[in-house]
Design an enzyme around this catalytic site. Structure first.
Site, short mmCIF file in Angstrom:
data_model
loop_
_atom_site.label_atom_id
_atom_site.label_comp_id
_atom_site.label_asym_id
_atom_site.label_seq_id
_atom_site.Cartn_x
_atom_site.Cartn_y
_atom_site.Cartn_z
N CYS A 191 0.84 -1.24 -0.01
CA CYS A 191 0.04 -0.07 -0.01
C CYS A 191 0.92 1.35 0.00
O CYS A 191 0.58 2.39 -0.82
CB CYS A 191 -0.97 0.03 1.24
SG CYS A 191 0.00 -0.14 2.60
N HIS A 235 -1.62 0.34 7.21
CA HIS A 235 -2.07 0.88 5.94
C HIS A 235 -1.56 2.28 5.64
O HIS A 235 -1.20 2.98 6.79
CB HIS A 235 -3.46 0.74 5.79
CG HIS A 235 -4.14 1.09 4.59
ND1 HIS A 235 -3.50 0.07 3.43
CD2 HIS A 235 -4.95 1.65 3.91
CE1 HIS A 235 -4.12 0.65 2.32
NE2 HIS A 235 -5.13 1.43 2.61
N ASP A 294 -7.52 6.27 -1.80
CA ASP A 294 -6.78 5.21 -1.55
C ASP A 294 -6.49 4.13 -2.65
O ASP A 294 -7.32 3.58 -3.31
CB ASP A 294 -7.50 4.49 -0.33
CG ASP A 294 -6.43 3.15 0.02
OD1 ASP A 294 -5.53 2.93 -0.41
OD2 ASP A 294 -7.19 2.25 1.18
#
Lengths: 319, 660
Positions: free
Chosen positions: B416, B460, B475
């Protein structure tokens, strides 16, 4: 710990008022003292440090630990008190020794209910410390201390203490037992002077003093209870009941007389008497002891010696 | 005066030395998990020496051994990196001292010192491990030290069984006072601040993120924090927990504006904060010790209530002191907020002069074709979606100066943080203010405890862009791995790519009972933390005051005295100091009643003599007394007869007849 002398005297007086002597002493709440030891106070300090850690590091579990340590000190008081509570100290016997030797006292510890009481310590400066482990109903303790003078040797007021099981608190009592040992004078050689009242001459030549079994002495009339083996049978044939009489030959009775040692101080006289007693005993001769107002008939043997020594030891005491 | 060895100087017998050796083991071994392994070497050295001592070699340790142990210990500490003065090194020194001290433990005083130091170390241990398991270990430590204290005192009479029993008895007897103290002792603020209160390693999101660091965080299944909502929690897709906001980029690493380094320059006073929209959430968070400053929030935070905690203007909250133990705070978030004037927009647009040229060119080209900022971002995300990008826990290390270009054009394998980093960079290339947000995504709802548990594994990173006058969450992970948004990392990976999962997370995933057990244990830990670790003394006081009204000091003192008194009596009863008066068995109890009315029996007087005398003195009762005497005689010599109820009734009647 020693207090200043006047305070110490008052303290001693208070203790002897509060804890009177007896042949048997039962420890109860009025006789047992209990305080934290230095080690216990240190534990308290440690608990404070842990609490400080708890506060400064905001550590919740350390609060619990700190209070746990404090509470353990509290709980230890009960466990230690329990070691002495209900304990019965009983005076048993005390010895008779020559002045200057160690005399021992024996005490019986007992408790109405069987309980493990851990190691108990008897403390006095005369004997340092003597330990006794009490597991069960009773146990015997022997204390011994040096003597310096002839005469009565009372068991001094001693301290009985217990720190078991954790050493955090100390429980103790000052115990005064009604138990005396005796010290007889140390033997010192002195010449005995003849004393006027003593019979002289033929009496001293009479060496047989008592009936015995060794030598034939004479015949005498039968008395009920005489042994058949000693019957004089030739006389029996003449219709006479006669038995043989035997004697033991002995040296003359020796009277150890207070007045036979003129010009000596009291203790010196007693020492001299003790020396002569010992000599007679070694030579296996009977002797009697004559003290002002007190007399022991001549005899011999260990028990007789002890009795005479006791008389010397007790000389001068009110009877 | 007879001389005797003072108690504290007495040499301890061998069995006691054995106990002390064992206690030492119990104390030191748990610490080895937290302190450098070098202490283990010293421990072994000490153990060898003590082994000799317990076999009768009562010599003092030679100086050379002490020096050697000291050198190994201190050298080891230095080698392990404990150079700075902080709690870790202080404790390591303390444990080292404890070990070295035991080399010369021979006399009673030393033994006691060892036990006391042991108690203290137990307290220190609780600073490191305050879980329920840690508390159990601490209890074992207290028991061990109490046993040592007992052994030292019992000396020759020591016996394992009795010693253990007495130590346990002491500890159990102390529990009520401990509980009372724990409940009612005021929780004071720290008396002075502890410098360098660092215990163990830092965990969680740090204020510097390079793309690889988040992936390593994702290997851990340790809990990060637990959240309990007032009312319903927001839907699962919104579980974005933000921790740090990273706005400064140097080509590889993203840094926060307010960092640990500059924590004394953080803004104070009235700060421009986001205004909450309509939909708000109230919740409390229990954060594990991270050794860092950052608090975690549901996106976006509007308020925080906790000791020393406050919201910083870059949309996160922090505490000036690092979190050296679990920390609980209450917070408020809103699903949407209106942002006040952002003053640092330019700062959020800055890029390093050099590096990642290829990506920069690619971005500028795309921006020209896109027409608007929003379309540009859409195009980037579309690119991720359509090109063969892959989301993985084990990305290659992009170590060159052009790490982003390498990732974007060649590697195309990333976690991520790689995607977020690249997107934030591309946004800045086009002049859009952007920043990285580090935190967690997802979590597991624990039914029995009614809380959401977030593990390190849920770590994350995502991007926030300043578009249309407000910060918007973008995101990029949703583009490359849409499933990750709805699932926790391990759930998603176990469907997609199980080999990526760390072993601990793979083990027992599909075992139902195991999972139940894990949930149960999680909720136990949560309860432990809420009710024990974060206990406030006002809780118990409040409960009492609600019940009995306001408590003044007199009440407190009186109840304390009563509490201690009752406890003392109980304790006396348990230790056999206090005996309840026992009821006399029949028929003696009946006889006693008669005695009470007519006067006591004389010494040596039998029952029948006594009754005859009474009959003579009270002729009116002769008949009744004779009947009673006869029955008492029978019962006294036949205990079985007492079991008969009719006999007992008979006895009672006859006694009453006598007493009339």
């Amino acid at each position: 710990m020693r207090w200043p002398a006047p305070l110490q005297r008052r303290l001693d007086a208070w203790v002897s008022r509060r804890l009177p002597p007896g042949r048997q002493v039962t420890l109860n709440q009025s006789r047992i003292f209990i305080v934290p030891t230095r080690q216990g106070l240190l534990m308290l300090g440690l608990a404070l440090v842990v609490l400080l850690v708890a506060i400064n590091f905001e550590s919740s579990l350390n609060y619990a630990l700190g209070f746990w340590l404090v509470a353990m000190l509290w709980a230890a008081v009960h466990l230690t008190y329990r070691n002495l509570s209900g304990l019965v100290v009983q005076a048993e016997t005390a010895g008779l020794v020559e002045a200057g030797e160690n005399v021992s006292y024996s005490l019986m510890l007992s408790s109405p209910r069987s309980r493990y009481r851990g190691p108990l310590e008897f403390r006095h400066e005369d004997w340092g410390q003597v330990g006794a482990e009490m597991d069960g109903r009773d146990t015997q303790v022997t204390l011994s201390r040096p003597t310096s003078q002839r005469g009565r040797q009372p068991l001094p007021r001693f301290r009985l203490e217990s720190r078991y099981p954790f050493g955090l608190v100390v429980a103790w009592s000052h115990i005064k037992m009604d138990l005396d040992a005796w010290a007889y004078p140390k033997p010192v050689e002195q010449r005995l002077q003849p004393v006027g009242t003593e019979p002289e001459g033929d009496v001293s030549n009479d060496h047989f003093v008592q009936a015995g079994t060794e030598d034939f002495h004479s015949l005498r009339e039968y008395q009920a209870g005489d042994s058949v083996h000693r019957m004089h049978w030739p006389s029996f044939s003449r219709d006479e009941l006669v038995v043989k009489h035997f004697v033991d030959y002995q040296a003359a009775d020796q009277w150890l007389d207070w007045h036979a040692l003129p010009g000596l101080a009291v203790e010196m006289r007693l020492s001299a008497l003790a020396w002569h007693m010992l000599r007679c005993q070694q030579q296996d001769r009977p002797f009697g002891l004559r003290l002002p107002g007190y007399e022991i008939e001549p005899d011999k043997g260990q028990r007789h010696l002890e009795r005479c020594r006791r008389a010397l030891a007790e000389f001068g005491e009110l009877r | 005066m007879t001389q005797f060895v003072p108690i504290m100087h007495r040499v301890m017998p061998l069995p006691v030395l054995w106990v002390l050796l064992l206690v030492q083991g119990v104390m030191v071994v748990p610490f080895l998990f937290y302190l450098p392994p070098w202490l283990g070497v010293v421990f072994v050295l000490v153990l060898i020496w003590r082994w000799r001592v317990t076999h009768g070699d009562m010599r003092k340790a030679p100086r050379s051994l002490i020096v050697l142990a000291m050198l190994v210990g201190i050298g080891g500490l230095l080698l392990s990196g404990l150079r700075a003065y902080n709690l870790d090194s202080a404790v390591a020194l303390c444990v080292l001292g404890y070990l070295l001290k035991s080399l010369e433990v021979m006399r009673r005083r030393d033994g006691i010192f060892q036990a006391y130091l042991g108690y203290f170390l137990t307290g220190i241990f609780l600073l490191y491990n305050y879980t329920p398991v840690g508390a159990l270990v601490a209890i074992a430590m207290v028991l061990a030290n109490t046993l040592a204290l007992h052994a030292v005192t019992a000396d020759q009479t020591f016996c394992w069984k009795r010693g253990t029993k007495l130590s346990l008895a002491l500890m159990v007897a102390a529990v009520p006072i401990m509980i009372a103290g724990f409940l009612f002792f005021p929780r004071l603020p720290p008396l002075w601040s502890i410098p360098n209160d660092e215990r163990g390693a830092q965990t969680g999101m740090s204020d510097e993120v390079d793309p690889g660091s988040v992936a390593s965080l994702a290997q851990s299944t340790e809990p990060a924090f637990r959240v309990q909502f007032e009312g319903d929690p927001p839907p699962r897709q919104q579980w974005y927990w933000r921790g740090t906001t990273l706005g400064e980029f140097n080509g590889r690493v993203w840094r926060a504006r307010f960092r640990d380094r500059n924590r004394f320059q953080w803004p104070r006073g009235q700060l421009p904060l986001a205004q909450p929209g309509a939909e708000q959430f109230e919740y409390s968070v229990l954060l594990e010790a991270t050794q860092q400053h950052w608090l975690y929030f549901l996106d976006w935070p509007t308020q925080v209530r906790g000791q020393e905690a406050y919201v910083l203007p870059d949309g996160r909250a922090a505490r000036r002191n690092s979190l050296s133990q679990t920390y609980r705070y209450e917070a408020q978030s809103a699903a949407s907020v209106t942002w006040p004037n952002e003053t640092a927009l330019q700062w959020y647009q800055r890029l390093p002069e050099q590096g990642n040229e290829a990506l920069r060119q690619w971005g500028l080209e795309l921006r020209q074709n896109a027409g608007s900022d929003a379309a540009y971002i859409d195009a980037i995300l579309n690119h991720i979606r359509t090109e063969p990008f892959r989301y993985t826990l084990q990305p290659p290390q992009y170590l060159s100066a052009d790490s982003l270009s390498d990732f974007w054009f060649d590697g195309r394998l990333g976690f991520c943080s790689h995607y977020a980093s690249a997107v934030a960079y591309l946004a800045r290339v086009a002049g859009i203010p952007s920043r990285l947000v580090g935190g967690y995504l997802g979590g597991t709802y624990n039914q029995s405890g009614d809380f959401i548990q977030v593990r390190q594994m849920e770590a994350h990173a995502w991007v926030e862009l300043w578009l249309n006058g407000q910060w918007q969450r973008v995101d990029p992970t949703a583009a490359v791995a849409p499933g990750r948004i709805d699932l926790n990392l391990d759930d998603w990976l176990s469907e997609d790519n199980p080999s990526d999962l760390p072993f601990g997370a793979r083990f027992g995933r599909n075992l139902g009972p195991f999972n139940d057990l894990r949930f149960w244990w999680d909720s136990v830990q949560y309860q432990w933390q809420v009710s024990i670790l974060n206990y406030q003394q006002s809780n118990a006081l409040g409960l009492l005051e609600a019940r009995f009204g306001r408590i003044n000091p007199w009440h407190a003192a009186a109840s304390m005295a009563v509490f201690l008194g009752v406890l003392g009596l109980l304790m006396a009863w348990f230790t056999g100091l206090l005996q309840l008066p026992r009821r006399q068995p029949e028929p003696w109890a009946s006889l006693r009643r008669v005695e009470r009315q007519y006067g006591n029996r004389h010494t040596g007087e039998t029952v029948s003599d006594f009754m005859t005398r009474l009959a003579y003195e009270h002729p009116g009762q002769r008949e009744a007394l004779a009947r009673l005497a006869q029955l008492i005689d029978t019962l006294a010599y036949d205990p079985q007869a007492m079991l008969d109820a009719s006999r007992r009734r008979d006895l009672k009647q006859r006694v009453e007849a006598c007493l009339k």
